[in-house]
Write a protein that holds these residues in place. Sequence first.
Motif, PDB file in Angstrom:
ATOM      1  N   ASP A   1     -61.623 120.531 -30.599  1.00  0.00           N
ATOM      2  CA  ASP A   1     -60.951 119.233 -30.708  1.00  0.00           C
ATOM      3  C   ASP A   1     -61.961 118.090 -30.806  1.00  0.00           C
ATOM      4  N   LEU A   2     -63.024 118.160 -30.021  1.00  0.00           N
ATOM      5  CA  LEU A   2     -64.069 117.132 -30.064  1.00  0.00           C
ATOM      6  C   LEU A   2     -64.797 117.171 -31.399  1.00  0.00           C
ATOM      7  N   LEU A   3     -65.052 118.368 -31.918  1.00  0.00           N
ATOM      8  CA  LEU A   3     -65.711 118.505 -33.216  1.00  0.00           C
ATOM      9  C   LEU A   3     -64.855 117.862 -34.310  1.00  0.00           C
ATOM     10  N   VAL A   4     -63.578 118.168 -34.328  1.00  0.00           N
ATOM     11  CA  VAL A   4     -62.673 117.630 -35.349  1.00  0.00           C
ATOM     12  C   VAL A   4     -62.589 116.109 -35.238  1.00  0.00           C
ATOM     13  N   GLU A   5     -62.465 115.586 -34.029  1.00  0.00           N
ATOM     14  CA  GLU A   5     -62.365 114.135 -33.851  1.00  0.00           C
ATOM     15  C   GLU A   5     -63.663 113.444 -34.279  1.00  0.00           C
ATOM     16  N   SER A   6     -64.804 114.014 -33.946  1.00  0.00           N
ATOM     17  CA  SER A   6     -66.091 113.442 -34.360  1.00  0.00           C
ATOM     18  C   SER A   6     -66.233 113.483 -35.874  1.00  0.00           C
ATOM     19  N   PHE A   7     -65.820 114.578 -36.485  1.00  0.00           N
ATOM     20  CA  PHE A   7     -65.850 114.717 -37.938  1.00  0.00           C
ATOM     21  C   PHE A   7     -64.970 113.658 -38.603  1.00  0.00           C
ATOM     22  N   ARG A   8     -63.741 113.523 -38.127  1.00  0.00           N
ATOM     23  CA  ARG A   8     -62.793 112.569 -38.697  1.00  0.00           C
ATOM     24  C   ARG A   8     -63.311 111.136 -38.571  1.00  0.00           C
ATOM     25  N   ARG A   9     -63.791 110.801 -37.401  1.00  0.00           N
ATOM     26  CA  ARG A   9     -64.272 109.437 -37.156  1.00  0.00           C
ATOM     27  C   ARG A   9     -65.471 109.101 -38.047  1.00  0.00           C
ATOM     28  N   GLU A  10     -66.433 110.022 -38.144  1.00  0.00           N
ATOM     29  CA  GLU A  10     -67.637 109.762 -38.941  1.00  0.00           C
ATOM     30  C   GLU A  10     -67.324 109.737 -40.438  1.00  0.00           C
ATOM     31  N   LEU A  11     -66.489 110.654 -40.918  1.00  0.00           N
ATOM     32  CA  LEU A  11     -66.155 110.659 -42.339  1.00  0.00           C
ATOM     33  C   LEU A  11     -65.385 109.383 -42.707  1.00  0.00           C
ATOM     34  N   THR A  12     -64.504 108.937 -41.831  1.00  0.00           N
ATOM     35  CA  THR A  12     -63.787 107.678 -42.066  1.00  0.00           C
ATOM     36  C   THR A  12     -64.771 106.519 -42.171  1.00  0.00           C
ATOM     37  N   ARG A  13     -65.737 106.466 -41.262  1.00  0.00           N
ATOM     38  CA  ARG A  13     -66.740 105.403 -41.282  1.00  0.00           C
ATOM     39  C   ARG A  13     -67.559 105.450 -42.564  1.00  0.00           C
ATOM     40  N   LEU A  14     -67.999 106.645 -42.937  1.00  0.00           N
ATOM     41  CA  LEU A  14     -68.820 106.786 -44.142  1.00  0.00           C
ATOM     42  C   LEU A  14     -68.054 106.373 -45.394  1.00  0.00           C
ATOM     43  N   LEU A  15     -66.804 106.777 -45.497  1.00  0.00           N
ATOM     44  CA  LEU A  15     -66.007 106.424 -46.675  1.00  0.00           C
ATOM     45  C   LEU A  15     -65.720 104.926 -46.732  1.00  0.00           C
ATOM     46  N   ARG A  16     -65.614 104.295 -45.577  1.00  0.00           N
ATOM     47  CA  ARG A  16     -65.408 102.841 -45.540  1.00  0.00           C
ATOM     48  C   ARG A  16     -66.695 102.111 -45.938  1.00  0.00           C
ATOM     49  N   ASP A  17     -67.842 102.569 -45.403  1.00  0.00           N
ATOM     50  CA  ASP A  17     -69.119 101.897 -45.640  1.00  0.00           C
ATOM     51  C   ASP A  17     -69.762 102.250 -46.981  1.00  0.00           C
ATOM     52  N   ALA A  18     -69.514 103.455 -47.471  1.00  0.00           N
ATOM     53  CA  ALA A  18     -70.100 103.912 -48.737  1.00  0.00           C
ATOM     54  C   ALA A  18     -69.044 104.699 -49.507  1.00  0.00           C
ATOM     55  N   PRO A  19     -68.100 103.986 -50.130  1.00  0.00           N
ATOM     56  CA  PRO A  19     -67.011 104.663 -50.839  1.00  0.00           C
ATOM     57  C   PRO A  19     -67.531 105.589 -51.946  1.00  0.00           C
ATOM     58  N   VAL A  20     -66.725 106.569 -52.257  1.00  0.00           N
ATOM     59  CA  VAL A  20     -67.062 107.498 -53.335  1.00  0.00           C
ATOM     60  C   VAL A  20     -66.131 107.219 -54.513  1.00  0.00           C
ATOM     61  N   ALA A  21     -66.558 107.631 -55.693  1.00  0.00           N
ATOM     62  CA  ALA A  21     -65.709 107.498 -56.879  1.00  0.00           C
ATOM     63  C   ALA A  21     -64.463 108.351 -56.668  1.00  0.00           C
ATOM     64  N   LEU A  22     -63.345 107.862 -57.145  1.00  0.00           N
ATOM     65  CA  LEU A  22     -62.108 108.613 -57.001  1.00  0.00           C
ATOM     66  C   LEU A  22     -62.120 109.804 -57.942  1.00  0.00           C
ATOM     67  N   VAL A  23     -62.145 110.972 -57.366  1.00  0.00           N
ATOM     68  CA  VAL A  23     -62.146 112.203 -58.139  1.00  0.00           C
ATOM     69  C   VAL A  23     -61.208 113.191 -57.469  1.00  0.00           C
ATOM     70  N   ASP A  24     -60.746 114.136 -58.243  1.00  0.00           N
ATOM     71  CA  ASP A  24     -59.917 115.198 -57.708  1.00  0.00           C
ATOM     72  C   ASP A  24     -60.786 116.445 -57.645  1.00  0.00           C
ATOM     73  N   ARG A  25     -61.234 116.768 -56.481  1.00  0.00           N
ATOM     74  CA  ARG A  25     -62.105 117.939 -56.332  1.00  0.00           C
ATOM     75  C   ARG A  25     -61.398 118.981 -55.498  1.00  0.00           C
ATOM     76  N   GLU A  26     -61.356 120.160 -56.022  1.00  0.00           N
ATOM     77  CA  GLU A  26     -60.777 121.268 -55.269  1.00  0.00           C
ATOM     78  C   GLU A  26     -61.751 121.767 -54.206  1.00  0.00           C
ATOM     79  N   VAL A  27     -63.019 121.811 -54.580  1.00  0.00           N
ATOM     80  CA  VAL A  27     -64.035 122.357 -53.678  1.00  0.00           C
ATOM     81  C   VAL A  27     -65.265 121.476 -53.743  1.00  0.00           C
ATOM     82  N   VAL A  28     -65.808 121.186 -52.593  1.00  0.00           N
ATOM     83  CA  VAL A  28     -67.092 120.504 -52.518  1.00  0.00           C
ATOM     84  C   VAL A  28     -68.097 121.589 -52.150  1.00  0.00           C
TER      85      VAL A  28
END
Length: 80
Positions: A21-48
Motif C-alpha cells: 500500500d505504501l509503495l502504491v501510494e508513493s508511486f501514485r504521488r510521485e508520478l502525479t507530481r512528475l506529470l504535473r511538473d514535466a508533462p508528456v506528449a499525449l500518446v496512446d501507449r499500450e506498453v512502456v
Amino acid sequence: MGVRVRIDELVLTGFGGLDADLLVESFRRELTRLLRDAPVALVDREVVAGLPALPRTSSARALGVALARSVHTGLRGGAP
C-alpha cells in the motif's frame, strides 16, 4: 485538461516484504507530481518498455518513487 494513466498490472519480483500500500501510494504521488511538473506528449501507449533499472532497496517509499520516475521516463520515450 487532465491526463489519465491507467496501469492494468504491475508485477514486481524480488521485493518481498515491502508494504504494498505504501509503495502504491508513493508511486501514485510521485508520478502525479512528475506529470504535473514535466508533462508528456499525449500518446496512446499500450506498453512502456525499456525502463531504467530500479534501485535495490528495502524501502517501499523509495521504490515507489523510483518506479514512478522510471515510468515517467518511459512515457517521455526514454528521454530523462
